[in-house]
Write a protein that holds these residues in place. Structure first.
Motif, short mmCIF file in Angstrom:
data_model
loop_
_atom_site.label_atom_id
_atom_site.label_comp_id
_atom_site.label_asym_id
_atom_site.label_seq_id
_atom_site.Cartn_x
_atom_site.Cartn_y
_atom_site.Cartn_z
N THR A 91 1.20 -1.21 -0.22
CA THR A 91 0.28 0.20 -0.10
C THR A 91 1.17 1.51 -0.38
N ASP A 92 0.02 2.37 -0.96
CA ASP A 92 0.83 3.96 -0.30
C ASP A 92 1.26 3.95 0.75
N VAL A 93 2.22 4.92 1.51
CA VAL A 93 2.43 5.54 2.45
C VAL A 93 2.38 6.58 2.85
N VAL A 94 1.59 7.59 4.29
CA VAL A 94 2.18 8.51 3.97
C VAL A 94 3.44 9.68 4.22
N GLU A 135 11.88 3.04 9.42
CA GLU A 135 12.44 3.30 9.57
C GLU A 135 13.17 4.66 8.99
N LEU A 136 12.63 5.96 8.63
CA LEU A 136 13.28 6.33 7.93
C LEU A 136 13.76 7.54 8.74
N TYR A 137 15.36 8.27 8.37
CA TYR A 137 16.02 8.92 9.26
C TYR A 137 15.88 10.21 7.84
N TYR A 138 15.60 11.45 8.25
CA TYR A 138 16.10 12.89 7.84
C TYR A 138 16.70 13.31 8.47
N ASN A 148 19.25 20.51 9.85
CA ASN A 148 20.82 21.17 10.43
C ASN A 148 21.33 20.77 11.17
N GLY A 149 21.87 19.65 11.18
CA GLY A 149 22.57 18.67 11.63
C GLY A 149 21.95 17.68 13.18
N LYS A 150 20.91 17.80 12.82
CA LYS A 150 19.96 17.21 13.49
C LYS A 150 18.97 16.16 13.20
N ARG A 151 19.07 14.93 14.13
CA ARG A 151 18.39 13.88 13.42
C ARG A 151 16.63 14.44 12.97
N ILE A 152 15.87 14.02 12.48
CA ILE A 152 14.62 13.92 12.45
C ILE A 152 13.71 11.59 11.96
N ILE A 153 13.71 11.39 12.62
CA ILE A 153 12.58 9.68 13.11
C ILE A 153 11.10 9.83 12.37
N TYR A 154 11.14 8.83 11.66
CA TYR A 154 9.84 8.72 10.88
C TYR A 154 9.76 7.33 10.80
N MET A 155 8.90 6.81 11.33
CA MET A 155 8.47 5.79 11.83
C MET A 155 6.81 5.35 11.12
N VAL A 156 7.08 4.18 10.14
CA VAL A 156 5.64 3.77 9.86
C VAL A 156 5.44 2.80 10.02
N ASN A 172 -5.52 5.08 7.11
CA ASN A 172 -5.55 3.77 6.13
C ASN A 172 -4.64 2.57 7.09
N ASN A 173 -4.97 2.48 8.57
CA ASN A 173 -4.60 1.21 9.38
C ASN A 173 -3.22 0.88 9.34
N ILE A 174 -2.59 2.57 9.68
CA ILE A 174 -1.10 2.27 9.60
C ILE A 174 -0.83 3.64 11.05
N GLU A 175 -0.11 3.63 11.12
CA GLU A 175 0.80 4.18 12.19
C GLU A 175 1.78 5.03 11.63
N TYR A 176 1.65 5.97 12.69
CA TYR A 176 2.30 6.98 11.71
C TYR A 176 3.06 7.43 13.35
N PHE A 177 4.77 7.67 13.58
CA PHE A 177 5.60 8.98 14.37
C PHE A 177 6.82 9.76 14.04
N ILE A 178 6.59 10.91 14.13
CA ILE A 178 7.33 11.77 13.21
C ILE A 178 8.30 12.76 14.85
N MET A 179 9.39 12.47 14.92
CA MET A 179 9.89 13.22 16.34
C MET A 179 11.43 13.29 16.28
N GLY A 180 11.95 14.35 16.82
CA GLY A 180 13.27 15.40 16.14
C GLY A 180 13.47 16.88 17.57
N LEU A 181 14.06 16.72 17.73
CA LEU A 181 14.98 17.68 18.17
C LEU A 181 14.88 19.30 17.29
#
Length: 160
Positions: free
Chosen positions: A41-44, A68-71, A74-82, A134-143
């Motif tokens: 399926t397609d995801v956000v 887990e996608l990492y971005y 400005n030198g800090k990590r953003i984590i995106y979990m699907v 669409n029945n998929i859980e997402y998290f985004i987190m970062g400093l």
């Protein structure tokens, strides 16, 4: 089995119970395609919308249906979990910093719960967003600064 391609730096690890794919570098579209293929399926998607923000790495555990996608920004990590098997089990996040602010926003018809944590040694907040689509859980987190975090949320690309 370990496979590494020099051009796109794809690494594939295979064991008897888990198959984890890692994509690094500039191939963000390939990372999302791998997730789409694994989850069927397609995801956000995150749209890189801040200066100095770029895709870094994706780890995909096909057996657990978690990506887990990492971005970096400005030198800090953003984590995106699907998390695709959201109905059977949910991911949790335990952050020790004190809660500064909690609120919800509706973006593209989707309710997003946001928590800002105060980080003592930094002028920025630890921002965490959690939502289900669409029945998929997402998290985004970062400093990251709250305004920049909200800009990322407002620019999420929801599948049609």
């Amino acid at each position: 089995m370990v496979r590494q391609a020099v051009g796109d730096r794809e690494v594939e690890k295979n064991s008897t119970s888990r198959k984890i794919k890692t994509i690094t570098g500039e191939d963000e579209e390939k990372a999302y395609q791998e997730i789409r293929d694994a989850f069927d399926t397609d995801v956000v998607k995150i749209f890189v919308c801040l200066p100095n923000m770029e895709f870094d790495t994706m780890n995909l555990d096909e057996s657990k249906q978690i990506a887990e996608l990492y971005y970096t920004c400005n030198g800090k990590r953003i984590i995106y979990m699907v998390n695709a098997p959201y109905r059977e089990s949910s991911l949790g996040i335990d952050i020790e910093d004190p809660v500064e602010k909690e609120y919800s926003k509706e973006i593209n018809g989707c309710k997003i719960n946001i928590v800002l944590y105060k980080v003592e040694e930094d002028n920025e907040s630890r921002c965490v967003a959690k939502f289900e689509y669409n029945n998929i859980e997402y998290f985004i987190m970062g400093l990251i600064k709250e305004g920049d975090f909200e800009k990322i949320l407002k620019n999420l690309v929801f599948p049609k």
